[in-house]
Enzyme design. Structure first.
Site, mmCIF file in Angstrom:
data_model
loop_
_atom_site.group_PDB
_atom_site.id
_atom_site.type_symbol
_atom_site.label_atom_id
_atom_site.label_comp_id
_atom_site.label_asym_id
_atom_site.label_seq_id
_atom_site.Cartn_x
_atom_site.Cartn_y
_atom_site.Cartn_z
ATOM 1 N N ASP A 135 9.041 35.208 49.128
ATOM 2 C CA ASP A 135 9.381 36.619 48.995
ATOM 3 C C ASP A 135 8.073 37.410 49.065
ATOM 4 O O ASP A 135 6.982 36.846 48.913
ATOM 5 C CB ASP A 135 10.086 36.844 47.655
ATOM 6 C CG ASP A 135 10.464 38.295 47.442
ATOM 7 O OD1 ASP A 135 10.943 38.925 48.396
ATOM 8 O OD2 ASP A 135 10.255 38.792 46.318
ATOM 9 N N ASP A 150 16.351 36.913 44.481
ATOM 10 C CA ASP A 150 15.949 35.615 45.016
ATOM 11 C C ASP A 150 16.726 34.462 44.379
ATOM 12 O O ASP A 150 16.626 33.325 44.845
ATOM 13 C CB ASP A 150 14.453 35.379 44.772
ATOM 14 C CG ASP A 150 13.584 36.447 45.410
ATOM 15 O OD1 ASP A 150 13.866 36.806 46.568
ATOM 16 O OD2 ASP A 150 12.643 36.922 44.757
#
Length: 790
Positions: free
Chosen positions: A479, A682
Site C-alpha cells: 500500500d 487493506d
C-alpha cells in the site's frame, strides 16, 4: 405443591404446542432465547400471544407487542438487513475447524479429523473467553502440583524408597491418577474419537501412550506378581505414573498456549465490528429527532451526523457540507469534502460540519459489513502449515500402533516364558518411546524462539504459517499511504506567479487557512508559523467544502482551492497549469491561490515518503521479489511515487475489494503473495495473502488481519522476516529429523529386536528416558535460533 403443579402444567402446555408446531414443519423459536422481540421482556413458554413467521413460531408477552410485530415484522427481526452480530455466539451459530475449513457444524465441538476445538465461523464482538481454554487452564493448574510431586518421587531414587518402602507405588498411583484420568480425560476422548472416525492423529498416540503407561503401572502396583523377576528393582516392579502425568501436563500446557493464540484470529473481525457506531440520530417526519439503535435504521431514514460523530450507515448527503475522514476504509489520507448528493460510507468520521443524510444501505449491505465478510472468508480459505504434518502423523500413528501390537503378539506367541508379560512390557515400551512429545515440540519450540527473536528486531509473527510461508514469497504488494509514505500530510512547496513572491503566497494562503479545520489547511498554517511569518486576520471566511476556501485578507478578496474554485471565481489559472502538473507528478496535492481575481501562486501538500523506504525496497528487489503498489490514492500521485521508488507495477484508485481480487488473481497464477498495508481498507487483502504484513503504525484491524506486524512501521523489517523464516524452517526440519530419528531408532529396540542377538530389552523406564532425551534435543536445537543473524 400448587406452584410445582402449575409449572408442570405450563411445561406440558409448552411441550404440546411445540410438538404441534414441529408436526406442521414449524420450529417454535422465540428470538434472543425466550425474549419478546418487540419489548425484550421474558416470554412464558405457554404464552397464547404467538404468530408464525418464516416457519418459526414466535411468542410475545402481550397482545399489544404481537400487534406491533404483525404490523412491521422486519423492524424487529431484520433478517435481510441485520448487521454483523456483536454478541456472543448463539446456540445455533456455525462452527468450523481452523485446520480443516470444510468441517462445519452447528454449535461448538471438536474436529472429527484432527481433534482440534472448533471455533465460530464469524467471531462475535462481545464473545467471552473460549470455554475450552478456560477448561484446559483449570485442569493444568489444578493438577500441576500433583505432576510435580509424582515426578519428584520417581526421580529421587532411593530417597523416597527409604521413607515409603513398599507404599511408594501406591503413593504414585494416588498422585498420578487425578492427573491422568481427570486432567487428561479430554485427550482420551479425542483419542477414542480419532479411532471411531478412522482419522488417526496425535491424540491417538497421546491417548495410547499415556493410557498404556498408566494401565501398566496400575497393574504393576496392584498385581506385581504377573511380572518376571528381571523387571524388579529392589524387589518392586517399576512403575511409570510420572511419565503419564508429565505427558498429560505438558500437553495441557501446549494446548493452553495454542488456544490462547488461536483466540486472536478473530480480532480483525471484532475490530471491524467495533468501528460501527451503536446508535444513529433519526429525524422524524415532523422534524423531531431521537437517538435510536443502529439496528432500527432502515433504508430511506433521514439521519443527522454531527461534527465528530461517525456516519452510521451507507447513504447520501441531502443537506449540509463537511469533510469526512474515510482513511479507515479507503486508505485516502486526506478528509474528503462532502456536498449534497455525495455518497457517505458507514463508520467513517465526520470531521467539521453537520450533515443530514438519507440511509441507503444498512446491515449486511454496508461497505463495512462486506469488508467483514471478505476478511472472514479470506481467513478461512488460508491452508494451515500443519496440514502436511497431520497427514504424516496419521501414517506415523498407524505404524506405531501396528508395531506395538505386533510386538505383543510376537513375544506372546514365540517369546520365552512368561511370554505375554514380556509382550506387555515391550508394547508399553514401544508406545512410550513413540509418544509424540518431541514431534509435538519440534515446530512450536522453533516458532516460540523465532517469535522472540523477531520481536527483538521489531518483527511480530502471528503464527507458524507466516514463518513457514515468508521464505517462499516471490511477489510483494505494498500500500502507499502509511506504508511507503508517512501517512500524514506535510508541506511540499510553494510556487509564485511571474513577478510574485513565494513568501507572500505562503503568508496569504496561511492567513486565509487560519479559519479552516481541514488537515491540509493546518499543514499550510504550521509551515508559515515555522517560518515565523506575520499572518493577517481573515474576514468573511467561507469554506466551500470540496473545492476550497474564500475570504478577505488585508482588504483584498482571496480564494484558495482547486481549479473548480478558480473557475467559479472567474480566475484564469492556466498560466500556472504546467507548474501544477509538475507538482502532481511529484505526488503532491496542489491548491491555487487567487488574490483580487488574479492567480498569484500555488501551494502544494504531499504525503512524504519514509526515509527508510528506498533502502528497504532495494533490499527486497535484491532478494528477487517483484514489487507492486496498490493504493486508493489517485493514479497520477501513485505513478509519481512508483517512479520515484522504482516499483515494478502501480495500481491507483483501488478499493478494498480490488486489492483482495488482485491478491487472489496472482495466487491463481501460482505466485506466493505477501501484502503490506496499514489501513482497514487493506484488511481483506492482508487476510487473503499467503503472508499479510501490517505496519505497527497503522490500524488495529490491519494488524489483526495480518500474519506479520512490523512494529516500527519500517519496511526493512520484511527482509529481516525473510531471513528469519529461512533459518526457522531449517531449524524445524532439524527438529523433526531428531524426533523421527529417535522414534526410528527407539521403536525397534523397544520392540525387542536386539534380544535375539544381545539378550537386551528396553524397559519402559529406559524408553521414558529416551523419549525425554529426544525432547531435550529438540528444545536445545530450537534455542540455537536465538543466535541466528537476521
Amino acid at each position: 405443591m400448587p406452584r410445582i403443579l402449575k409449572c408442570w402444567a405450563s411445561f406440558r402446555a409448552w411441550l404440546s404446542a411445540n410438538e404441534n408446531a414441529h408436526a406442521n414443519g414449524v420450529a417454535d423459536v422465540t428470538p434472543a432465547e425466550g425474549k419478546d422481540p418487540v419489548c425484550g421482556m421474558t416470554v412464558k413458554p405457554d404464552s397464547p400471544h404467538r404468530t408464525t413467521h418464516d416457519n418459526r413460531v414466535i411468542r410475545f408477552c402481550s397482545a399489544k407487542c404481537l400487534a406491533k410485530f404483525d404490523a412491521e415484522p422486519q423492524r424487529y427481526l431484520h433478517p435481510a438487513s441485520e448487521p454483523a452480530p456483536d454478541t456472543a455466539a448463539p446456540a445455533g451459530a456455525e462452527y468450523t475447524c481452523p485446520m480443516h475449513p470444510e468441517v462445519r457444524q452447528i454449535g461448538p465441538g471438536t474436529c472429527p479429523k484432527c481433534g482440534m476445538a472448533l471455533e465460530p465461523v464469524l467471531p462475535k464482538l462481545a464473545a467471552g473467553e473460549n470455554p475450552e481454554l478456560a477448561d484446559f487452564r483449570r485442569r493444568f493448574w489444578r493438577t500441576l502440583p500433583l505432576t510435580a510431586l509424582v515426578a519428584l518421587i520417581a526421580m529421587s531414587g532411593s530417597l523416597f524408597d527409604g521413607l515409603m518402602g513398599a507404599a511408594r507405588p501406591w503413593v504414585e498411583l494416588a498422585l498420578g491418577t487425578p492427573v491422568v484420568l481427570w486432567a487428561g480425560w479430554p485427550f482420551f476422548v479425542r483419542g477414542v474419537q480419532s479411532v471411531q472416525n478412522r482419522s488417526p492423529n496425535m491424540w491417538t498416540l497421546i491417548a495410547l501412550g499415556t493410557g498404556a503407561a498408566y494401565i501398566y503401572s496400575v497393574a504393576a502396583t496392584v498385581l506385581p506378581g504377573i511380572f518376571p523377576p528381571s523387571f524388579r528393582v529392589a524387589g518392586q516392579v517399576a512403575v511409570y505414573f510420572e511419565a503419564a502425568a508429565v505427558i498429560i501436563s505438558l500437553t495441557l500446557l501446549g494446548q493452553v498456549l495454542e488456544l490462547r493464540a488461536r483466540s486472536e484470529t478473530g480480532a480483525a473481525i471484532k475490530a471491524l465490528l467495533g468501528l460501527a457506531p451503536k446508535t444513529a440520530r433519526r429525524i422524524a417526519a415532523d422534524g423531531s429527532e431521537e437517538d435510536i439503535p443502529l439496528t432500527h435504521v432502515h433504508p430511506g431514514d433521514r439521519l443527522r451526523v454531527r461534527p465528530g460523530e461517525k456516519v452510521p450507515v451507507d447513504g447520501v448527503v441531502i443537506a449540509g457540507e463537511s469533510a469526512v475522514d474515510e482513511s479507515m476504509l479507503t486508505g485516502e489520507p486526506m478528509p474528503v469534502g462532502k456536498l449534497p448528493g455525495d455518497k457517505l460510507i458507514g463508520a467513517t468520521l465526520n470531521t467539521s460540519g453537520a450533515l443530514v443524510m438519507r440511509a441507503e444501505k444498512v446491515g449486511a449491505q454496508t461497505v463495512l459489513a462486506q469488508i467483514v465478510q471478505m476478511v472472514a472468508q479470506a481467513q478461512r480459505s488460508r491452508a494451515p502449515m500443519q496440514r502436511m504434518a497431520d497427514q504424516v502423523a496419521g501414517w506415523f500413528v498407524l505404524g506405531v500402533v501396528t508395531v506395538a501390537f505386533a510386538t505383543l503378539l510376537g513375544w506372546g506367541l514365540f517369546g520365552p516364558q512368561p511370554s505375554w508379560a514380556y509382550g506387555l512390557i515391550n508394547l508399553v515400551a514401544v508406545l512410550i518411546i513413540a509418544c509424540p512429545c518431541a514431534l509435538g515440540l519440534a515446530t512450536p519450540m522453533s516458532v516460540m524462539v523465532a517469535s522472540g527473536k523477531g520481536a527483538s528486531h521489531g518483527v511480530l509473527f502471528r503464527d507458524a504459517a507466516a514463518i513457514e510461508n515468508m521464505r517462499k514469497v516471490d511477489i510483494l504488494i505494498v500500500d502507499k499511504t502509511g506504508t511507503l509514505t508517512e501517512g500524514k500530510p506535510a508541506f511540499h512547496g510553494v510556487v509564485a506567479a511571474a513577478g510574485g513572491s513565494e513568501e507572500e503566497v505562503l503568508r496569504v494562503a496561511a492567513s486565509l487557512d487560519q479559519g479552516s479545520e481541514h488537515p491540509l489547511a493546518q499543514c499550510i498554517v504550521a509551515e508559515a508559523r515555522r517560518r515565523e511569518f506575520k499572518l493577517s486576520t481573515a474576514e468573511g471566511f467561507e469554506s466551500a467544502s470540496g473545492v476550497g476556501v474564500r475570504g478577505m485578507i488585508d482588504g483584498r478578496a482571496v480564494a484558495l482551492g482547486n481549479t473548480v474554485l478558480m473557475e467559479e471565481s472567474g480566475v484564469d489559472w492556466q498560466p500556472l497549469a504546467a507548474q501544477a502538473e509538475a507538482l502532481r507528478h511529484e505526488g503532491a496535492s496542489v491548491m491555487f491561490l487567487a488574490v483580487a481575481g488574479q492567480a498569484t501562486g500555488l501551494v502544494a501538500v504531499s504525503d512524504p515518503i519514509k526515509h527508510s523506504t528506498p533502502e528497504a525496497l532495494d533490499a527486497l528487489r535484491a532478494s528477487g521479489l517483484t514489487l507492486i503498489m496498490a493504493t486508493g490514492d489517485g493514479l497520477t500521485t501513485a505513478r509519481a511515487v512508483g517512479r520515484k521508488l522504482g516499483i515494478d507495477e502501480v495500481h491507483g484508485e483501488v478499493k478494498p475489494k480490488d486489492k483482495d481480487e488482485l491478491v487472489a488473481r496472482l495466487q491463481t497464477e501460482g505466485r506466493i503473495v505477501a501484502m503490506v498495508g496499514d489501513g482497514i481498507n487493506d484488511a481483506p487483502a492482508l487476510a487473503r495473502a499467503d503472508v499479510g504484513i501490517a505496519m505497527g503504525t497503522g490500524t488495529d484491524v490491519a494488524m489483526s488481519s495480518a500474519q506479520i506486524t512490523l512494529v516500527k512501521g519500517d519496511l526493512r523489517g520484511i527482509a529481516s522476516a525473510r531471513r528469519l523464516s529461512l533459518a526457522t524452517v531449517r531449524n524445524m526440519r532439524q527438529n523433526l529429523m531428531f524426533a523421527f530419528f529417535y522414534n526410528a531408532l527407539g521403536v525397534p529396540i523397544a520392540a525387542g529386536m536386539l534380544y535375539p542377538v544381545f539378550g537386551l530389552l528396553l524397559s519402559p523406564m529406559i524408553a521414558a528416558l529416551a523419549m525425554s532425551f529426544s525432547s531435550v534435543s529438540v528444545v536445545t536445537n530450537a534455542l540455537r535460533l536465538r543466535r541466528a543473524v537476521i
